[in-house]
Design a protein around this motif. Sequence first.
Motif, short mmCIF file in Angstrom:
data_model
loop_
_atom_site.label_atom_id
_atom_site.label_comp_id
_atom_site.label_asym_id
_atom_site.label_seq_id
_atom_site.Cartn_x
_atom_site.Cartn_y
_atom_site.Cartn_z
N PRO A 159 0.94 -1.64 0.26
CA PRO A 159 -0.12 -0.29 -0.18
C PRO A 159 0.15 1.45 0.15
O PRO A 159 0.25 2.14 0.10
N GLN A 160 2.38 1.13 0.52
CA GLN A 160 3.14 2.47 0.52
C GLN A 160 3.63 2.66 -0.25
O GLN A 160 4.27 3.42 -0.87
N ALA A 161 3.83 1.48 -1.91
CA ALA A 161 4.33 2.04 -3.30
C ALA A 161 3.80 2.76 -3.35
O ALA A 161 2.94 3.48 -3.62
N ALA A 162 5.44 3.52 -4.25
CA ALA A 162 4.88 4.51 -5.49
C ALA A 162 4.02 4.41 -6.57
O ALA A 162 3.58 4.92 -6.81
N ILE A 163 3.93 2.85 -7.35
CA ILE A 163 3.87 2.97 -8.35
C ILE A 163 2.08 2.31 -8.23
O ILE A 163 2.12 1.39 -7.20
N ARG A 164 0.71 2.64 -8.88
CA ARG A 164 -0.36 2.06 -8.69
C ARG A 164 -0.88 1.33 -9.70
O ARG A 164 -1.04 1.79 -10.57
N ALA A 165 -2.02 1.21 -8.92
CA ALA A 165 -2.68 -0.25 -9.90
C ALA A 165 -3.42 -0.31 -9.14
O ALA A 165 -3.88 -0.09 -8.31
N ALA A 166 -4.94 -0.39 -10.11
CA ALA A 166 -6.13 -1.01 -10.05
C ALA A 166 -6.70 -2.10 -10.07
O ALA A 166 -6.39 -2.58 -10.79
N ILE A 167 -7.81 -2.62 -9.42
CA ILE A 167 -7.76 -4.50 -9.23
C ILE A 167 -8.53 -4.06 -9.77
O ILE A 167 -9.86 -3.38 -9.48
N LYS A 168 -8.60 -4.57 -10.36
CA LYS A 168 -9.89 -5.21 -12.09
C LYS A 168 -11.32 -6.41 -11.30
O LYS A 168 -12.17 -6.18 -11.75
N ILE A 204 2.10 -1.52 -5.67
CA ILE A 204 2.80 -2.25 -6.25
C ILE A 204 4.06 -2.04 -6.18
O ILE A 204 4.78 -1.16 -6.57
N GLU A 205 4.93 -3.71 -6.42
CA GLU A 205 6.38 -3.03 -6.27
C GLU A 205 7.43 -4.62 -7.35
O GLU A 205 6.25 -5.69 -6.21
N LEU A 206 7.91 -4.76 -7.85
CA LEU A 206 8.71 -5.94 -8.09
C LEU A 206 9.59 -6.42 -7.38
O LEU A 206 10.68 -5.68 -6.65
N ALA A 207 9.80 -7.80 -7.38
CA ALA A 207 11.03 -8.31 -6.92
C ALA A 207 12.19 -7.79 -7.26
O ALA A 207 12.13 -7.50 -8.98
N PRO A 208 13.17 -7.40 -6.75
CA PRO A 208 14.90 -7.23 -7.19
C PRO A 208 15.55 -7.90 -8.24
O PRO A 208 16.50 -8.83 -7.70
N GLN A 209 15.13 -8.73 -9.70
CA GLN A 209 16.35 -9.46 -10.35
C GLN A 209 15.32 -9.04 -11.72
O GLN A 209 15.09 -8.06 -11.65
N ALA A 210 16.95 -10.43 -12.69
CA ALA A 210 16.66 -9.80 -13.66
C ALA A 210 15.40 -10.67 -14.14
O ALA A 210 15.26 -11.26 -14.01
N TYR A 211 14.15 -10.02 -14.94
CA TYR A 211 13.27 -9.83 -15.91
C TYR A 211 13.55 -10.68 -17.39
O TYR A 211 14.46 -9.72 -18.58
#
Length: 344
Positions: A285-294, A333-340
Motif C-alpha cells: 500500500p505504501q509503494a509509489a507505483i499504483r494499479a487498479a484492482i480489476k 505495487i513493487e517488483l522483486a529485485p531480479q532480472a526479468y
Amino acid sequence: MSQLVLEQVELRYGKTTAVYAVDLFVEQGQIACLLGPSGCGKTTLLRAIAGFEHLSQGQISLNGQVISTPHNTLATEQRKIGMVFQDYALFPHLNIADNIRFGIRKQSNKAQQHRVNELLELVSLPGYAKRYPHELSGGQQQRIALARALAPKPALLLLDEPFSSQDTELRESLAREVREILKQEGITALLVTHDQHEAFAMADEIGVLQAGRLQQWGSAYELYYQPHNAFVASFIGQGSLITGQVLDATKVATRLGQLEYLAPTSLTNHQALVLIRPEQVKLNPQAAIRAAIKSKVFRGNEYLYHLQLSNQETLLALGSSQQAFVIGEQIGIELAPQAYPLVN
C-alpha cells in the motif's frame, strides 16, 4: 549419446504443412515431452516417430539407425518402439497377465512369466495377474498399459496423451509414478500432452510446439523463466507481458520503472516485451507505483489479482487471502529485485 534424433523433419498433406523443419534430440534414458495446444502438430510428430506417418522432408534416427526418410520408412513393428495410448487399448477379453505378455509371446513360457511378475511388481500391482481390465480403476489400467508397452524392453517408449482421461489431480500423480517407473527401468521416452503440469511432473526436457513449429526446447525452469518468445511466455504458466524500451546491455525501461533483464539471443531491436510472473509482484500500500484492482480469484491461502496500470497494461499479482483488497481499489505495487526475461 542421442538415442532419438530428428533432423529438419517436415510433414505435409497436400498443400498443408503440419510440421515445419523440426530438429530434436533425446538422450538415452531421458524423458522428453512435446507440449502444445490442440492442432499444433505434436501427435503428428509422434506418429511419424512411430512409423505411422511418412516424412515429407528430413530424417529420423533411433540408436544411430535411420528409421524414416521421405523415401524409406522402416515398418513400425521393426522399430523396437513401445506405445502407450490415450485410451490404454487394453484387450478386454484377456486378463492382465495375458495383456502384458502380448508383445513377448515368442519368448519361452518361463521368460514370459518372469517378465509379467517383474512388471506387476514394478507398477505396484502384484496379485492382479488374473483380473480383467474392467475390474481395474483408470489409474490401474494406465499402469497395466505401461507394463505391456515395457514388456519387450523397447529402445524408445512413446506416450500419446496417456493421462488425459483422468482428473487433474490424478494426472499429475500418475505422471510422477510413470516417471519413477521409467527411470527405474532406464527407458528413453517421449510424451505428448497439452497439459503443462503433466509435462513438468514427468519430463526432463520439454519442446513447446505452436502451429507445427518447435518454439523452444529446454527444461521446465528454462521455459518458465527464460522463454524465447511471447508464445512460450504466455503458454507456460501465468504471467503478464508489458512493453519495454531497452536502454543498455542490462536495463529496460517500463511503466514499472527501470528493470534488469535477461534477453534471448534472438532479441533484435530496442522494443521488447517484459515477462512478469504473479509471484514477482508484491502488493504494498505504501509503494509509489499504483494499479487498479480489476478482479480477483480466491485460491485458498492467497488471491490472484488482475491489476491495470495507468497506461492500461495489465498485471497479475498474488496476495495473502488474510489481507483482501477490494475490486476497484488503487493499490501500490513493487517488483522483486531480479532480472526479468525479455521476449520479442
